[in-house]
Design a protein around this motif. Structure first.
Motif, PDB file in Angstrom:
ATOM      1  N   LEU A  14       0.815  -1.217   0.000  1.00 16.43           N
ATOM      2  CA  LEU A  14       0.000   0.000   0.000  1.00 16.43           C
ATOM      3  C   LEU A  14       0.852   1.273   0.000  1.00 16.43           C
ATOM      4  O   LEU A  14       0.948   1.969  -1.004  1.00 16.43           O
ATOM      5  CB  LEU A  14      -0.954  -0.016   1.202  1.00 16.43           C
ATOM      6  CG  LEU A  14      -1.965  -1.171   1.246  1.00 16.43           C
ATOM      7  CD1 LEU A  14      -2.839  -1.081   2.495  1.00 16.43           C
ATOM      8  CD2 LEU A  14      -2.821  -1.201  -0.011  1.00 16.43           C
ATOM      9  N   ALA A 128      -4.361  -6.973  -0.419  1.00 16.47           N
ATOM     10  CA  ALA A 128      -3.406  -5.998   0.122  1.00 16.47           C
ATOM     11  C   ALA A 128      -2.520  -6.679   1.152  1.00 16.47           C
ATOM     12  O   ALA A 128      -3.003  -7.451   1.982  1.00 16.47           O
ATOM     13  CB  ALA A 128      -4.149  -4.831   0.763  1.00 16.47           C
ATOM     14  N   SER A 130       0.390  -5.320   3.770  1.00 16.72           N
ATOM     15  CA  SER A 130       1.034  -4.090   4.226  1.00 16.72           C
ATOM     16  C   SER A 130       1.651  -4.236   5.601  1.00 16.72           C
ATOM     17  O   SER A 130       1.083  -4.890   6.485  1.00 16.72           O
ATOM     18  CB  SER A 130      -0.001  -2.951   4.257  1.00 16.72           C
ATOM     19  OG  SER A 130       0.571  -1.767   4.750  1.00 16.72           O
TER      20      SER A 130
END
Length: 247
Positions: A14, A128, A130
């Protein structure tokens, strides 16, 4: 070179991959300072001293090495210690953190991100991955992702293979079928390659055609380990490598 036939899912970092993180963190620090100025002015003054703020940061890192992956915990403890050392009210920790966290999730995506994610998500499930504490629903990107995993949730940070394994489990797709996309050569690229994933390194700088050849990538790769399968300046170039006609 990317093996397109292997790719069944894409994982994405991200911060600094989908948006620039430094201006976001500066805005979050400003929101934190404004709240402290109104509710704990002595603490606000203390943290204006850069050396003192750094000393507090380091003390938190030293005392919570086992939680170094958890950026939310770090920020909360940083605020707590600043309040303690300036005679502030520790009951303010959650309120101060809420100001920081809200601003930390007000991001400005890179220009091509929305269009690229719409195209990618129509072809692959996106996950995602992160080390930070941004949340997809708060930053407005959740419609394009099927899942997300963070260092705080998993208990380890990239490049630890367990965070990539968690992404694989949440998507229900084996790691070798993933392409991981990120800006950090060690955390994203090395971490993904070590798990048997393919990787695309996002380098948001101007490169001419020759520099983007396979030979140019090898020359520019900053580590002694093998380079990733792809080097792109942005997500538009990634889409083109995956078969989208160039604009």
């Amino acid at each position: 070179m990317l093996d397109l036939s292997r790719i069944r899912a894409i994982s994405l970092d991200l911060d600094d991959t989908l948006w620039p993180v430094l201006p976001t963190l500066k805005a979050a620090e400003a929101a934190q300072h404004a709240f402290l100025l109104a509710h704990a002015p002595a603490t606000a003054a203390l943290l204006q001293d850069a050396a003192e703020a750094q000393r507090i940061r380091q003390s938190v890192r030293d005392d919570f090495v086992h939680l170094s992956h958890d950026m939310t915990h770090f920020r909360q403890q940083f605020i707590r210690r600043a309040l303690q050392q300036s005679g502030g009210d520790e009951a303010l920790v959650e309120a101060v953190f809420a100001q920081f966290f809200a601003a930390r999730n007000r991001v400005t995506w890179f220009a091509e991100v929305e269009d690229a994610l719409a195209w990618l998500s129509s072809r692959y499930p996106l996950v995602a991955v992160s080390n930070g504490n941004a949340q997809l629903d708060l930053v407005g990107l959740s419609p394009w992702f099927v899942a997300s995993t963070s260092a705080r949730e998993v208990g380890v940070a990239k490049p630890d293979p367990r965070i990539f394994a968690a992404a694989s489990k949440r998507a229900g797709i084996d790691l070798p079928a993933f392409l991981h996309v990120g800006d950090d050569a060690e955390l994203d690229v090395q971490g993904a390659l070590a798990c048997g994933m393919q990787a695309a390194w996002v380098q948001r700088q101007e490169l001419d055609h020759h520099q983007r050849t396979e030979a140019g990538l090898a020359l520019r790769w900053p580590l002694s380990s093998p380079p990733p399968q792809a080097l792109v300046r942005n997500l538009t170039e990634l889409c083109e490598l995956l078969g989208r006609p160039a604009a």
